[in-house]
Design an enzyme around this catalytic site. Structure first.
Site, short mmCIF file in Angstrom:
data_model
loop_
_atom_site.label_atom_id
_atom_site.label_comp_id
_atom_site.label_asym_id
_atom_site.label_seq_id
_atom_site.Cartn_x
_atom_site.Cartn_y
_atom_site.Cartn_z
N ASP A 1 0.89 -1.16 0.00
CA ASP A 1 0.00 0.00 0.00
C ASP A 1 0.93 1.22 0.00
O ASP A 1 1.64 1.46 0.99
CB ASP A 1 -0.88 -0.03 1.26
CG ASP A 1 -1.78 1.20 1.36
OD1 ASP A 1 -1.53 2.20 0.67
OD2 ASP A 1 -2.74 1.14 2.17
N VAL A 2 0.90 1.97 -1.08
CA VAL A 2 1.90 3.05 -1.23
C VAL A 2 1.66 4.22 -0.29
O VAL A 2 2.47 5.14 -0.23
CB VAL A 2 2.00 3.55 -2.70
CG1 VAL A 2 2.45 2.45 -3.62
CG2 VAL A 2 0.69 4.19 -3.16
N TYR B 1 -6.98 16.38 -6.25
CA TYR B 1 -6.24 15.53 -7.19
C TYR B 1 -5.33 16.39 -8.08
O TYR B 1 -4.14 16.09 -8.26
CB TYR B 1 -7.26 14.75 -8.01
CG TYR B 1 -6.70 13.78 -9.03
CD1 TYR B 1 -6.13 12.58 -8.63
CD2 TYR B 1 -6.81 14.05 -10.39
CE1 TYR B 1 -5.67 11.67 -9.57
CE2 TYR B 1 -6.36 13.15 -11.34
CZ TYR B 1 -5.79 11.96 -10.92
OH TYR B 1 -5.33 11.06 -11.86
N LYS C 1 -1.19 16.11 -8.26
CA LYS C 1 -0.49 15.74 -9.50
C LYS C 1 0.40 16.90 -9.97
O LYS C 1 1.49 16.67 -10.50
CB LYS C 1 -1.49 15.35 -10.60
CG LYS C 1 -2.27 14.06 -10.32
CD LYS C 1 -1.39 12.83 -10.24
CE LYS C 1 -2.21 11.53 -10.31
NZ LYS C 1 -1.39 10.32 -10.12
#
Ligand SMILES: NC(=O)c1ccc[n+]([C@@H]2O[C@H](COP(=O)([O-])OP(=O)(O)OC[C@H]3O[C@@H](n4cnc5c(N)ncnc54)[C@H](O)[C@@H]3O)[C@@H](O)[C@H]2O)c1
Length: 292
Positions: free
Chosen positions: A67-68, A165, A169
């Site tokens: 799980d990152v 998000y 990013k």
């Protein structure tokens, strides 16, 4: 798969979020080109099925549950490459998305919780920081390596409803640009790929109401939906020696979506047309954005 003289022959690669979608395509494409792939994935079922597919096709792979968002999982993932294969040539930080799934879908900012914000950070940006923190020393010691990250067109320009998000990013892109300057001296290249609309389960579930993937034929200069293989092929180029003079970039792989000016105009028109044909879906969409 695993043929001799592949473009990644004898390389050892980790791909995160490799259980399906873009990550699975990348893992399989790398294995086809001769890499041994550590399929790092939160879901054992998905990860193991990708390993089985690679092996059935004659390639080499191993599942690593990771799980990152968890630091110790990232440490264990890098350690597993060294333990099992003695080296790490390529790390692809691909897992990403938000609490709502890999494609986050629009969320009104005032309804976004601090926990959702933090989770999106942990999944998209902190995970990349941690991947770099633990992979770079290993690569430096070995004399070099390549790190790739899956960003998004959403990190290149703004779009309403994807604030958390988009911000993560965009942060990822700047981290790539900045750290590439330092680790270039260690013969480590660091690049990101920004997919546009790419047909994965996550994407299909989040198309605007009343639309399907054919909407891509009218919203992008290249009139077809993006495929996970498109992203995998771009990553293969950047990871291979063919990309050996490229570092610090975010490469859009999006059918020309990002290049459009003004951004999103054609998409907005296409959605409006689709919704006019489907008033029920239009109302569902309207009520998710507009307060009563
Ligand atoms: N599909 C698109 O249109 C699109 C566009 C731009 C960017 N992206 C980015 O591409 C990447 C992959 O997206 P996708 O569409 O292939 O998603 P997907 O949902 O099809 O696949 C995501 C995979 O990651 C795994 N995963 C989820 N959380 C994880 C975690 N914490 N640790 C490890 N694995 C985890 C899932 O189990 C799944 O196997 C993401 O970073 C996403 O933000 C996708």
């Amino acid at each position: 798969m695993g043929r001799n003289n592949g473009r990644l022959q004898d390389k050892v690669a980790i791909v995160t979020g490799a259980g399906k979608g873009i990550g699975a395509a990348c893992a399989k494409r790398f294995a086809e080109e001769g890499a041994t792939v550590l399929v790092a994935e939160i879901s054992a079922e998905l990860g193991q099925s990708v390993v089985a597919e690679i092996e059935a096709a004659g390639g080499a792979a191993r599942f690593q549950q990771a799980d990152v968002t968890i630091e110790r999982d990232i440490i264990a993932m890098i350690g597993a490459a060294i333990t099992h294969y003695g080296k790490l040539d390529i790390l692809w930080n691909n897992a990403g998305g938000s609490a709502k799934g890999s494609d986050p879908g629009p969320t009104e900012l005032e309804r976004l919780t601090a926990e959702e914000w933090d989770f999106t950070h942990a999944l998209n940006l902190r995970s990349v920081f941690l991947g770099l923190k633990y992979a770079v020393p290993v690569m430096r010691k070995a004399g070099g390596g390549v790190v790739l990250c899956t960003s998004s067109d959403a990190g290149l320009k703004g779009s309403s409803g994807l604030y958390h998000y988009n911000a993560m990013k965009a942060g990822l892109n700047r981290l790539v640009q900045s750290y590439a300057q330092t680790i270039g001296r260690d013969n480590i290249r660091l690049n990101a790929i920004a997919p546009g609309f790419t047909m994965t389960d996550a994407m299909r579930g989040n198309l605007p109401p009343g639309t399907d993937e054919t909407i891509m034929t009218i919203t992008q200069p290249l009139p077809r939906a993006g495929l996970p293989l498109d992203i995998a092929n771009a990553g293969l180029f950047l990871a291979s020696d063919e990309g050996s003079f490229i570092t610090g970039i975010t490469l859009p792989v999006d059918g020309g979506w990002w290049a459009q000016v003004p951004q999103g105009e054609r998409f907005t028109l296409a959605v409006a047309e689709a919704m006019a044909k489907n008033p029920q879906a239009a109302e569902a969409s309207r009520s998710s954005f507009v307060k009563d």
